[in-house]
Design a protein around this motif. Structure first.
Motif, PDB file in Angstrom:
ATOM      1  N   ARG A  16      17.154  17.397  27.446  1.00  0.00           N
ATOM      2  CA  ARG A  16      15.969  16.204  27.744  1.00  0.00           C
ATOM      3  C   ARG A  16      17.337  15.079  27.501  1.00  0.00           C
ATOM      4  N   PHE A  17      17.348  14.326  27.670  1.00  0.00           N
ATOM      5  CA  PHE A  17      18.438  13.002  27.690  1.00  0.00           C
ATOM      6  C   PHE A  17      17.326  11.883  27.877  1.00  0.00           C
ATOM      7  N   GLU A  18      17.859  10.972  27.015  1.00  0.00           N
ATOM      8  CA  GLU A  18      16.856   9.898  27.386  1.00  0.00           C
ATOM      9  C   GLU A  18      17.976   8.302  28.015  1.00  0.00           C
ATOM     10  N   ILE A  19      18.210   8.180  28.686  1.00  0.00           N
ATOM     11  CA  ILE A  19      18.987   6.846  28.688  1.00  0.00           C
ATOM     12  C   ILE A  19      18.618   5.488  28.906  1.00  0.00           C
ATOM     13  N   GLN A  20      19.081   4.700  28.124  1.00  0.00           N
ATOM     14  CA  GLN A  20      18.742   3.104  28.049  1.00  0.00           C
ATOM     15  C   GLN A  20      19.212   1.808  28.621  1.00  0.00           C
ATOM     16  N   THR A  21      19.315   1.233  29.440  1.00  0.00           N
ATOM     17  CA  THR A  21      20.143   0.408  30.388  1.00  0.00           C
ATOM     18  C   THR A  21      20.132  -0.497  29.768  1.00  0.00           C
ATOM     19  N   ILE A  22      21.310  -1.276  29.255  1.00  0.00           N
ATOM     20  CA  ILE A  22      20.890  -2.905  27.979  1.00  0.00           C
ATOM     21  C   ILE A  22      20.485  -3.710  29.197  1.00  0.00           C
ATOM     22  N   GLY A  23      19.778  -4.562  28.246  1.00  0.00           N
ATOM     23  CA  GLY A  23      18.973  -5.482  29.108  1.00  0.00           C
ATOM     24  C   GLY A  23      17.389  -5.075  29.425  1.00  0.00           C
ATOM     25  N   SER A  24      17.239  -3.794  29.236  1.00  0.00           N
ATOM     26  CA  SER A  24      15.629  -3.094  30.098  1.00  0.00           C
ATOM     27  C   SER A  24      14.812  -2.745  28.770  1.00  0.00           C
ATOM     28  N   ALA A  25      13.731  -2.906  28.518  1.00  0.00           N
ATOM     29  CA  ALA A  25      13.236  -2.079  27.541  1.00  0.00           C
ATOM     30  C   ALA A  25      12.700  -0.834  28.345  1.00  0.00           C
ATOM     31  N   ASN A  26      13.146  -0.294  29.259  1.00  0.00           N
ATOM     32  CA  ASN A  26      12.938   0.703  30.417  1.00  0.00           C
ATOM     33  C   ASN A  26      13.742   2.215  29.299  1.00  0.00           C
ATOM     34  N   LYS A  27      13.103   2.921  28.916  1.00  0.00           N
ATOM     35  CA  LYS A  27      14.204   3.834  29.034  1.00  0.00           C
ATOM     36  C   LYS A  27      14.061   5.046  30.124  1.00  0.00           C
ATOM     37  N   ASP A  28      15.278   6.174  30.957  1.00  0.00           N
ATOM     38  CA  ASP A  28      14.945   6.834  31.259  1.00  0.00           C
ATOM     39  C   ASP A  28      15.380   8.222  31.714  1.00  0.00           C
ATOM     40  N   VAL A  29      13.715   9.104  31.733  1.00  0.00           N
ATOM     41  CA  VAL A  29      14.380  10.274  30.964  1.00  0.00           C
ATOM     42  C   VAL A  29      14.692  11.434  31.930  1.00  0.00           C
ATOM     43  N   VAL A  30      16.145  12.281  31.668  1.00  0.00           N
ATOM     44  CA  VAL A  30      16.564  13.139  32.060  1.00  0.00           C
ATOM     45  C   VAL A  30      15.535  14.584  31.429  1.00  0.00           C
ATOM     46  N   GLN A  31      15.132  15.465  32.330  1.00  0.00           N
ATOM     47  CA  GLN A  31      14.748  16.610  31.437  1.00  0.00           C
ATOM     48  C   GLN A  31      14.438  17.497  32.424  1.00  0.00           C
ATOM     49  N   GLY A  32      14.534  19.047  31.836  1.00  0.00           N
ATOM     50  CA  GLY A  32      14.368  19.829  32.536  1.00  0.00           C
ATOM     51  C   GLY A  32      14.907  21.399  32.005  1.00  0.00           C
ATOM     52  N   LEU A  56      22.080   4.666  37.501  1.00  0.00           N
ATOM     53  CA  LEU A  56      21.700   3.672  36.722  1.00  0.00           C
ATOM     54  C   LEU A  56      21.093   2.659  37.080  1.00  0.00           C
ATOM     55  N   SER A  57      20.233   2.134  36.695  1.00  0.00           N
ATOM     56  CA  SER A  57      19.310   0.617  37.870  1.00  0.00           C
ATOM     57  C   SER A  57      20.588   0.192  36.272  1.00  0.00           C
ATOM     58  N   VAL A  58      21.526  -1.140  37.011  1.00  0.00           N
ATOM     59  CA  VAL A  58      22.734  -1.438  35.909  1.00  0.00           C
ATOM     60  C   VAL A  58      22.567  -2.900  36.453  1.00  0.00           C
ATOM     61  N   ARG A  59      22.346  -3.956  35.612  1.00  0.00           N
ATOM     62  CA  ARG A  59      22.778  -5.834  36.179  1.00  0.00           C
ATOM     63  C   ARG A  59      23.497  -5.901  34.307  1.00  0.00           C
ATOM     64  N   PRO A  60      25.062  -5.513  35.394  1.00  0.00           N
ATOM     65  CA  PRO A  60      26.278  -6.283  34.600  1.00  0.00           C
ATOM     66  C   PRO A  60      26.052  -7.756  34.019  1.00  0.00           C
ATOM     67  N   ASN A  66      31.090  -4.888  28.120  1.00  0.00           N
ATOM     68  CA  ASN A  66      31.158  -4.455  28.848  1.00  0.00           C
ATOM     69  C   ASN A  66      30.121  -2.313  28.969  1.00  0.00           C
ATOM     70  N   VAL A  67      29.139  -2.820  27.671  1.00  0.00           N
ATOM     71  CA  VAL A  67      28.148  -1.725  28.014  1.00  0.00           C
ATOM     72  C   VAL A  67      26.590  -1.917  29.084  1.00  0.00           C
ATOM     73  N   VAL A  68      27.072  -0.413  29.419  1.00  0.00           N
ATOM     74  CA  VAL A  68      26.088  -1.011  30.279  1.00  0.00           C
ATOM     75  C   VAL A  68      25.066  -0.088  30.102  1.00  0.00           C
ATOM     76  N   ALA A  69      24.747   1.409  29.330  1.00  0.00           N
ATOM     77  CA  ALA A  69      23.660   1.770  29.460  1.00  0.00           C
ATOM     78  C   ALA A  69      24.372   3.229  27.812  1.00  0.00           C
ATOM     79  N   ARG A  70      23.177   3.301  27.351  1.00  0.00           N
ATOM     80  CA  ARG A  70      23.325   4.380  26.202  1.00  0.00           C
ATOM     81  C   ARG A  70      22.909   5.183  26.814  1.00  0.00           C
ATOM     82  N   MET A  71      23.183   6.681  25.936  1.00  0.00           N
ATOM     83  CA  MET A  71      22.797   7.935  26.251  1.00  0.00           C
ATOM     84  C   MET A  71      23.118   9.068  25.501  1.00  0.00           C
TER      85      MET A  71
END
Length: 106
Positions: A16-32, A56-60, A66-71
């Motif tokens: 299970r991973f959570e990916i937080q795109t910088i500048g977005s309030a949403n977290k994508d969850v990848v699990q299985g 990644l839904s990236v808005r540079p 230069n950080v676009v997301a954290r996981m």
């Protein structure tokens, strides 16, 4: 890379991973189950390495960072009996994945 540091065989059963795109309030969850369609069994001292991707839904915001997301996330393993196939417990062992960043090259 996942490595068995126990004296028993283990099997990676899920992640299970959570990916937080910088500048977005949403977290994508990848699990299985497993990783990349596999649930590898590791004997003591063995390791398993894999490569995977995630969209990644990236808005540079290179003017700011230069950080676009954290996981962060976790892998779940079960310890196996001496036969190498029978789980010793239905409760998985969790191996936490420390947070890391996706960085755009300069």
């Amino acid at each position: 890379t996942n490595e068995s540091k126990t004296n028993q065989s283990i099997q990676l059963v899920s992640r299970r991973f959570e990916i937080q795109t910088i500048g977005s309030a949403n977290k994508d969850v990848v699990q299985g189950p497993g990783v990349t369609g596999r649930q590898p069994t590791l004997k003591p001292g063995e390791s398993f390495e894999y490569t995977s991707t995630a969209p990644l839904s990236v808005r540079p915001m290179q003017d700011k960072t230069n950080v676009v997301a954290r996981m962060s996330g976790e892998y779940n393993f079960v310890q196996l009996a001496g036969d190498g196939t029978t789980p010793l417990s239905s409760t998985p062992l969790k191996a936490e994945l420390g947070a890391f960043h996706f960085i755009l090259p300069e």
